[in-house]
Design an enzyme around this catalytic site. Structure first.
Site, PDB file in Angstrom:
ATOM      1  N   GLU A  46      12.224 -70.896 -22.293  1.00  0.00           N
ATOM      2  CA  GLU A  46      12.184 -70.640 -23.744  1.00  0.00           C
ATOM      3  C   GLU A  46      10.782 -70.989 -24.249  1.00  0.00           C
ATOM      4  O   GLU A  46      10.174 -71.938 -23.789  1.00  0.00           O
ATOM      5  CB  GLU A  46      13.222 -71.534 -24.449  1.00  0.00           C
ATOM      6  CG  GLU A  46      13.269 -71.318 -25.961  1.00  0.00           C
ATOM      7  CD  GLU A  46      14.340 -72.163 -26.667  1.00  0.00           C
ATOM      8  OE1 GLU A  46      14.747 -73.210 -26.118  1.00  0.00           O
ATOM      9  OE2 GLU A  46      14.757 -71.760 -27.770  1.00  0.00           O
ATOM     10  N   LYS A 117      17.771 -65.099 -30.115  1.00  0.00           N
ATOM     11  CA  LYS A 117      18.639 -66.307 -30.147  1.00  0.00           C
ATOM     12  C   LYS A 117      19.636 -66.185 -31.300  1.00  0.00           C
ATOM     13  O   LYS A 117      19.233 -66.053 -32.462  1.00  0.00           O
ATOM     14  CB  LYS A 117      17.760 -67.550 -30.300  1.00  0.00           C
ATOM     15  CG  LYS A 117      18.465 -68.877 -30.097  1.00  0.00           C
ATOM     16  CD  LYS A 117      17.419 -70.003 -30.094  1.00  0.00           C
ATOM     17  CE  LYS A 117      17.991 -71.360 -29.743  1.00  0.00           C
ATOM     18  NZ  LYS A 117      16.913 -72.379 -29.606  1.00  0.00           N
ATOM     19  N   CYS A 158      19.020 -71.092 -24.879  1.00  0.00           N
ATOM     20  CA  CYS A 158      19.166 -72.526 -25.146  1.00  0.00           C
ATOM     21  C   CYS A 158      20.462 -72.897 -25.870  1.00  0.00           C
ATOM     22  O   CYS A 158      21.518 -72.947 -25.255  1.00  0.00           O
ATOM     23  CB  CYS A 158      17.929 -73.005 -25.906  1.00  0.00           C
ATOM     24  SG  CYS A 158      17.629 -74.767 -25.717  1.00  0.00           S
TER      25      CYS A 158
HETATM   26  N1  LIG Z   1      16.639 -76.584 -28.131  1.00  0.00           N
HETATM   27  C1  LIG Z   1      17.824 -75.984 -28.296  1.00  0.00           C
HETATM   28  O1  LIG Z   1      17.926 -74.871 -28.768  1.00  0.00           O
HETATM   29  C2  LIG Z   1      19.099 -76.642 -27.865  1.00  0.00           C
HETATM   30  C3  LIG Z   1      19.182 -78.084 -27.544  1.00  0.00           C
HETATM   31  O2  LIG Z   1      18.214 -78.812 -27.345  1.00  0.00           O
HETATM   32  C4  LIG Z   1      20.555 -78.610 -27.490  1.00  0.00           C
HETATM   33  O3  LIG Z   1      21.515 -77.830 -27.633  1.00  0.00           O
HETATM   34  O4  LIG Z   1      20.725 -79.809 -27.304  1.00  0.00           O
END
Ligand SMILES: NC(=O)CC(=O)C(=O)O
Length: 281
Positions: A46, A117, A158
């Protein structure tokens, strides 16, 4: 006919504040990975061309139609004859809205899939860590898959991995591998990263890959690292630590089918009971 086996490489690296340097690093890391391991699919983390944070998203954002990053991703995929899941980049849409976006390129360099996302990272771990991604970014409104050598592959970014229904939908659509470019926080990663990746794999009896940037203690957002590939039995096939690492896994359709035959949950699922309960609540 789907290929029995595919080789997947996840490249975990330190993303810095110089966009051109990040892109150059991606070029050379992908080239080296392909020379060393001959993967079919390579996935990046990401925010692979930009640090993660509100102060960066607008400055680093670019078009995913003709911006410098997608042009580079396309040529890297073509030169190395791979499917490239190009992590994610801050995207500037036509209307000026910003998204956190994954683009996928095939071995001819064609841009074949786009995922924005869907679930933005808005959390508040009291007294420890807080982040509101929705302050600067807009959420995507659709799911996306792509096909590689007959395998259907689902995409998330994520925080999306926390939403079990999303992975289930991909599985019901025939996805056998889910890929999540991700940068979990240090407040959550040590507790949830492995459970979530293993959980999504076990729930759906599919392969799950999550690829993070390396942990950089001087960055404003410190990523957990620990890129990982999990098999349909819920076992970790390979996992990085927090430093720069490329991990490689051979994923196997026979094995996936064996797991699904051994514990046939998708055939045993009592959808009608769930639907009845849904009407009652
Ligand atoms: N950084 C993210 O999008 C997600 C994350 O760090 C988490 O779900 O914990």
């Amino acid at each position: 006919m789907a290929a029995q086996k595919l080789r997947l490489a996840l490249i975990q690296f330190t993303v810095g504040s110089d966009k051109a340097a990040n892109l150059n690093k991606i070029c050379s890391l992908v080239k080296q990975t392909c020379l060393d391991h001959k993967p079919n699919i390579v996935a990046l983390p990401e925010c692979c061309n930009s640090p993660f944070g509100h102060e960066y998203f607008n400055e680093y954002a670019e078009s995913i139609v003709d911006g410098p990053s997608v042009k580079m991703f396309s040529s890297v995929a073509k030169e190395n004859k791979i499917f490239l899941v190009a992590g994610s980049v801050p995207e500037k849409g036509n209307d000026g809205k910003l998204f956190n976006t994954t683009t996928v390129f095939n071995p001819d360099g064609n841009h074949i899939s786009t995922f924005r996302k869907v679930h933005l990272f808005d959390i508040d771990v009291k007294g420890k860590f807080s982040f509101q991604e929705s302050k600067t970014l807009t959420a995507g409104d659709s799911l996306a898959t792509f096909s590689a050598y007959g395998w259907k592959i689902g995409l998330g970014i994520c925080y999306d991995i926390r939403f079990a229904e999303m992975a289930q939908l991909y599985s019901r659509a025939g996805c056998k591998l889910l890929i999540y470019p991700a940068a979990f926080s240090m407040a959550t990663g040590p507790y949830h990263w492995e459970i979530l990746t293993r959980g999504r794999a076990l729930d759906n009896q599919c392969y799950v890959a999550a690829v993070s940037p390396s942990r950089c203690l001087t960055a404003s957002f410190v990523a957990y690292g620990h890129s990982i590939v999990v098999n349909p039995w819920g076992e970790i096939v390979t996992k990085a630590d927090e430093t720069d690492k490329t991990i490689v896994a051979d994923i196997d359709l026979n094995y996936l089918e064996e797991v699904r035959e051994t514990i046939p949950i998708s055939k045993q699922k009592k959808t009608e009971v769930f639907e009845k309960f849904q009407k009652e609540i």
